[in-house]
Design a protein around this motif. Structure first.
Motif, PDB file in Angstrom:
ATOM      1  N   TYR A 104      30.678  35.369  38.291  1.00  0.00           N
ATOM      2  CA  TYR A 104      29.926  36.135  37.010  1.00  0.00           C
ATOM      3  C   TYR A 104      28.724  35.470  36.544  1.00  0.00           C
ATOM      4  O   TYR A 104      28.241  35.565  35.826  1.00  0.00           O
ATOM      5  N   VAL A 120      34.549  40.984  46.156  1.00  0.00           N
ATOM      6  CA  VAL A 120      34.387  40.663  44.650  1.00  0.00           C
ATOM      7  C   VAL A 120      33.882  42.213  43.757  1.00  0.00           C
ATOM      8  O   VAL A 120      34.854  42.352  42.936  1.00  0.00           O
ATOM      9  N   TRP A 121      32.823  42.672  44.158  1.00  0.00           N
ATOM     10  CA  TRP A 121      32.123  43.590  43.183  1.00  0.00           C
ATOM     11  C   TRP A 121      33.004  44.595  43.278  1.00  0.00           C
ATOM     12  O   TRP A 121      33.049  45.351  42.381  1.00  0.00           O
ATOM     13  N   LYS A 122      33.567  45.194  44.367  1.00  0.00           N
ATOM     14  CA  LYS A 122      34.245  46.410  44.445  1.00  0.00           C
ATOM     15  C   LYS A 122      35.839  46.251  43.861  1.00  0.00           C
ATOM     16  O   LYS A 122      36.398  47.351  43.435  1.00  0.00           O
ATOM     17  N   ASN A 123      35.955  45.094  43.486  1.00  0.00           N
ATOM     18  CA  ASN A 123      37.257  44.756  43.252  1.00  0.00           C
ATOM     19  C   ASN A 123      37.262  45.406  41.766  1.00  0.00           C
ATOM     20  O   ASN A 123      36.579  44.867  40.660  1.00  0.00           O
ATOM     21  N   GLU A 124      38.551  46.178  41.249  1.00  0.00           N
ATOM     22  CA  GLU A 124      38.639  46.682  39.745  1.00  0.00           C
ATOM     23  C   GLU A 124      38.826  45.516  38.765  1.00  0.00           C
ATOM     24  O   GLU A 124      38.188  45.930  37.688  1.00  0.00           O
ATOM     25  N   PHE A 126      36.956  42.846  38.629  1.00  0.00           N
ATOM     26  CA  PHE A 126      35.795  42.264  38.544  1.00  0.00           C
ATOM     27  C   PHE A 126      34.889  43.119  37.126  1.00  0.00           C
ATOM     28  O   PHE A 126      34.752  44.343  37.237  1.00  0.00           O
ATOM     29  N   GLU A 127      34.682  42.568  36.067  1.00  0.00           N
ATOM     30  CA  GLU A 127      34.160  43.308  35.028  1.00  0.00           C
ATOM     31  C   GLU A 127      32.500  42.956  34.892  1.00  0.00           C
ATOM     32  O   GLU A 127      32.011  41.812  34.530  1.00  0.00           O
ATOM     33  N   LYS A 128      31.864  44.245  34.805  1.00  0.00           N
ATOM     34  CA  LYS A 128      30.522  44.037  34.558  1.00  0.00           C
ATOM     35  C   LYS A 128      30.291  43.586  33.185  1.00  0.00           C
ATOM     36  O   LYS A 128      29.041  42.974  33.069  1.00  0.00           O
ATOM     37  N   THR A 131      29.543  39.751  33.112  1.00  0.00           N
ATOM     38  CA  THR A 131      28.460  39.128  33.798  1.00  0.00           C
ATOM     39  C   THR A 131      27.483  38.414  33.476  1.00  0.00           C
ATOM     40  O   THR A 131      26.899  38.909  32.199  1.00  0.00           O
TER      41      THR A 131
ATOM     42  N   LEU B 166      27.902  45.903  42.619  1.00  0.00           N
ATOM     43  CA  LEU B 166      28.712  46.236  41.879  1.00  0.00           C
ATOM     44  C   LEU B 166      28.579  47.766  41.370  1.00  0.00           C
ATOM     45  O   LEU B 166      29.593  48.466  41.140  1.00  0.00           O
ATOM     46  N   ARG B 169      30.641  51.197  42.962  1.00  0.00           N
ATOM     47  CA  ARG B 169      31.769  51.802  42.654  1.00  0.00           C
ATOM     48  C   ARG B 169      31.655  53.117  41.888  1.00  0.00           C
ATOM     49  O   ARG B 169      30.440  53.412  41.200  1.00  0.00           O
ATOM     50  N   TYR B 305      27.612  52.741  34.663  1.00  0.00           N
ATOM     51  CA  TYR B 305      28.050  53.385  35.985  1.00  0.00           C
ATOM     52  C   TYR B 305      27.977  55.015  35.923  1.00  0.00           C
ATOM     53  O   TYR B 305      27.836  55.599  36.884  1.00  0.00           O
TER      54      TYR B 305
END
Lengths: 474, 337
Positions: A104, A120-124, A126-128, A131, B166, B169, B305
């Motif tokens: 993060y 890591v990033w495509k993992n659900e 992982f919260e934008k 960050t 990121l 997605r 997104y």
């Protein structure tokens, strides 16, 4: 005592006889007549019912509030065995937190090429939304539950990490309480390290991560989704033991820079929220707009440093089964140490080579969903029917990245009371590591036992039971 | 170019709300393409149709002073429109000073309070508005003046922590279907051997060609796949389709909300476009609706997104039995005109 030496590593017996940690139990078992045992088992159940420890099981018929079966035969660790385990558990908890702080933030481990970024990033999980935000003390997972299995005297493997809100600690405390009530003589005859400090340590851990803005004794609350949640008993039990309020989303509101709790004496500012609620329900303004369980605006207060949420939103990216394979790498990368606890060798089906191996050896492997939990949706190859194996073959082919596979481990057994007397049953262990200003581990944890003969699935939702877990004092 | 903005969003509820909480991202992004000269976001709650019960909170945001909220972030008294202006003594707290924090301030009904402000990992300034009810109408007003520069769409000098990866997605709105996949494949095949930048331009052209600008044909929940199937849409649909195609070409892409000085341009003053992450350039804006990259006619506010994730105002009303109605009024003008 009639107890056949089992084929697997047994916690109590090795080829040379009863292992030292269990010698204090020998007389207790030998001298307990069947009638007394039946009576005690009955008494234990009555106690659990009275306390109200039940466990709702999803997706199954029958009593939704059934008891998790309690087995009176304790699982015992010798002092030095535990010391070694403790070092490994704390090491892993530190590495998992360091990983979260990194991904993060600057993402050094990804820049260094030690973990693939897309994983890591495509993992659900992982919260934008978090960050670039560093929670107090840089700690994300304040309660780390690490599921361990054993295959030999010094062979421990981590099955999975739980960095979000690991449940079951109330059983650790209640199992001990009930054992002490029923068999006080055992606790006089054996020097068993106490676990009762857990609620106090948990409260201290949570208070130690209060926001910098908090300039007084921090107000800690437990946020529960409500009484229909399967772990509601635990939420209310912990609130009670810690002496803090148990709240639902509707009891909290955001005003100005802070989050407040409605009380009969007016609003009270909340500093630390131990949430037992998934990220996506925490705040409809940030995550799922339809969530009725959370607190609108809570994430904004969190991000601006007005409240601490434990575990931190986004902590789940560290305990994902696809990330799991990289935890030993995290230990080396962040701590510069060799991992003390081993991972189970894992094939990730999104890699073509791994998927081929898994499909060829399906009948010998354990297959799990990447995001699954609770023993649902898994295949235990050696125990499965041909049809079940074929069903999983199709599932893996349709969506390989959703599955990982591991060898079927020879899980250790522990003597367990069964209808015929005492028999070996497979066990695992979930200790609860607390991470705050200090890192704490009470000597014990939750031992889960697969009560069905030969079964390797210990989940309470799949016919598992629990045992008291002893660590012998020095 | 110096652009002035006036943007009023009004939410009306058939029955008064108990409380309302909003998360607001209505502040111009900080990057080399725009300098904020003046920017104010004011939020007013109107209680039960009685003007005397109304209050407003006003915050003045000045570019360059948003860092830790320590400076330049002045709050000033609202003189409110049309006799609504109560004295807002409590509003004088700036973000930098520690507000009294043992009890929430006992606000008058309808009074809005701004707090919990921060710049997030993607560079957007966020503020939280809480309004104590009963309140039946809330008006969010943005007025400001921004000096813009044409950077050919490049988001130069924008600080963010979120990894670009990121933005590979997909969401419900940007999820590819067969038609989007086919369209992406055509463009990818046609741009084999060219740069990612060229490919991105061609993807944008493909969107322009496939979805004709037609207001009223699509709705807020229309997905990229739906819009492509219908062949008509507005800037939101163009942006969603662009993101979807970019993902299919393995290019990180996101949805951007802002304003457009629309002299002769397509779309409304309140606008949306897409940004694609291109190696060597960083984030670059593409506006398929206007067949261009954002220039000095554009003011960038925030990103996400998709349209829902990038919404500059998200709110939850407690005690709402029916959804409220929304009115938006936006004007972007070139100063001196």
């Amino acid at each position: 005592m009639v107890y056949k030496t089992p084929a697997y590593f047994d916690e109590m017996r090795d080829p040379s006889g009863v292992r030292p940690a269990y010698q204090g139990l020998q007389g207790w078992v030998d001298e307990m007549p069947a009638e007394l045992r039946a009576m005690k088992q009955h008494e234990a159940e009555a106690l659990f019912r009275r306390i109200g420890i039940t466990f709702a099981v999803y997706g199954e018929g029958g009593d939704p509030d059934r008891l998790i079966p309690f087995d009176m035969f304790p699982r015992i660790f010798a002092h030095d065995e535990w010391r070694r385990l403790e070092r490994g558990i704390k090491q892993r908890a530190r590495a998992l937190n360091a990983f979260l702080d990194d991904v993060y933030g600057r993402g050094e481990i990804i820049r260094a090429g030690r973990i693939p970024g897309p994983l890591v990033w495509k993992n659900e999980a992982f919260e934008k939304a978090v960050t670039g935000f560093r929670p107090p003390r840089g700690i994300y997972s304040h309660i780390v539950g690490i599921d361990l299995v054993r295959t030999g005297p010094d062979e421990f493997f981590v099955l999975e990490d739980n960095c979000r809100t690991p449940s079951g600690v109330s059983y650790m405390l209640e199992n001990r309480e009930i054992m002490m009530r029923m068999f006080p003589q055992l606790f006089r005859a054996n020097r068993i390290a106490p676990v009762e400090a857990y609620p106090r340590l948990l409260k201290r851990t949570l208070a130690s991560v209060a926001p910098e803005k908090c300039d007084r004794d921090p107000t800690v609350v437990i946020l529960t989704p409500g009484h229909f949640n399967s772990a509601y008993y635990e939420h209310s039990f912990l609130a009670d033991m810690m002496g803090v309020e148990l709240v639902e989303g509707a009891d909290l509101f955001v005003d100005g820079d802070y989050c407040w709790m409605r009380t009969t004496e007016g609003p009270k500012r909340v500093d630390v929220i131990y949430r037992r609620l998934d990220d996506s329900f925490l705040d409809p303004l940030c995550f799922r707009p339809d969530s009725m369980l959370g607190v609108p605006g809570l994430m904004n207060v969190y991000r601006s440093g007005g409240v601490t949420i434990a575990s931190a939103p986004g902590a789940g990216v560290a305990d994902d089964k696809a990330i799991y394979t990289y935890v030993p790498e995290m230990v080396r990368f962040y701590l510069g140490e060799e991992p003390l606890l081993k991972n189970v060798p894992t094939w990730t089906c999104n890699k073509a080579d791994d998927a081929r191996y898994v499909l060829e050896n399906l009948a010998d492997l354990v297959v799990k969903e990447v995001h699954g939990s609770g023993g649902y949706g898994m295949l235990v190859g050696p125990k499965a029917s041909k049809d079940e194996v074929e069903l999983f073959r199709d599932k893996i082919r349709a969506n390989p990245s959703n599955y990982i596979a591991q060898p079927t481990l020879a899980l250790s057994t522990c003597p367990t009371f069964v209808d015929e007397g005492v028999a070996p049953r497979h066990v695992d262990l979930r200790p609860y590591c607390l991470v705050g200003e200090t890192i704490e581990l009470v000597p014990g944890g939750l031992t889960r036992v697969a009560l069905k003969d030969g079964s390797l699935v210990v989940n309470s939702s799949q016919g598992g039971g629990v045992k008291d877990t002893w660590v012998l004092a020095e | 170019m110096k652009l002035t903005v006036r943007h009023a969003t009004s939410y009306s509820y058939p029955q008064p709300m108990r409380t309302l909480v909003q998360s607001v991202r209505l502040f111009p992004s900080r990057f080399d393409g725009q300098t904020v000269e003046d920017w104010q976001v004011s939020i007013e709650g109107f209680g039960d149709a009685a003007p005397g019960h109304a209050g407003g909170a006003m915050r003045q945001a000045v570019s360059g002073g948003k860092g830790g909220g320590k400076s330049g972030d002045k709050a000033k008294k609202s003189d409110g429109p049309g006799g609504m202006g109560q004295s807002l003594g409590g509003m004088a707290q700036s973000l930098g000073e520690a507000p009294e924090a043992t009890r929430p301030r006992p606000d008058a009904a309808g009074q809005a309070r701004i707090g919990a402000a921060f710049r997030d990992g993607v560079g957007d300034w966020t503020e939280t508005v809480s309004i104590r009810g009963p309140v039946s109408r809330v008006v969010v007003t943005v007025t400001g003046r921004v000096e813009t520069h044409d950077l050919s769409g490049v988001l130069r000098g924008h600080r963010e922590m979120a990894p670009p990866g990121l933005y590979l997605r997909s969401t419900r709105a940007t999820a590819p279907d067969v038609a989007l996949t086919e369209l992406a494949r055509e463009v990818i095949a046609a741009t084999e051997g060219t740069s990612t930048l060229d490919r991105a331009h061609k993807l944008s052209e493909a969107v322009t060609g496939a979805i004709a600008y037609a207001p009223g044909e699509t709705a807020a929940h229309t997905t990229a796949a739906d819009a492509l199937a219908g062949g008509k849409g507005v800037c939101q649909d163009h942006a969603h389709a662009m993101i979807s195609l970019a993902h299919l070409a393995d290019i990180p892409a996101r949805y951007v909300v802002g304003y457009l000085f629309a002299e002769g341009a397509i779309g409304e003053a309140s606008h949306a476009w897409a940004e694609l992450w291109l190696d060597g350039l960083g984030w670059v804006g593409f506006d398929p609706a206007n067949e261009c990259c954002p220039d000095d006619r554009y003011i960038r506010l925030c990103s996400g997104y998709d349209a829902q994730d990038a919404a500059p105002i998200r709110g939850i009303a407690a005690g709402a039995s029916e959804p409220g109605t929304l009115e938006v009024d936006v004007a972007v003008q070139r100063q001196g005109q």
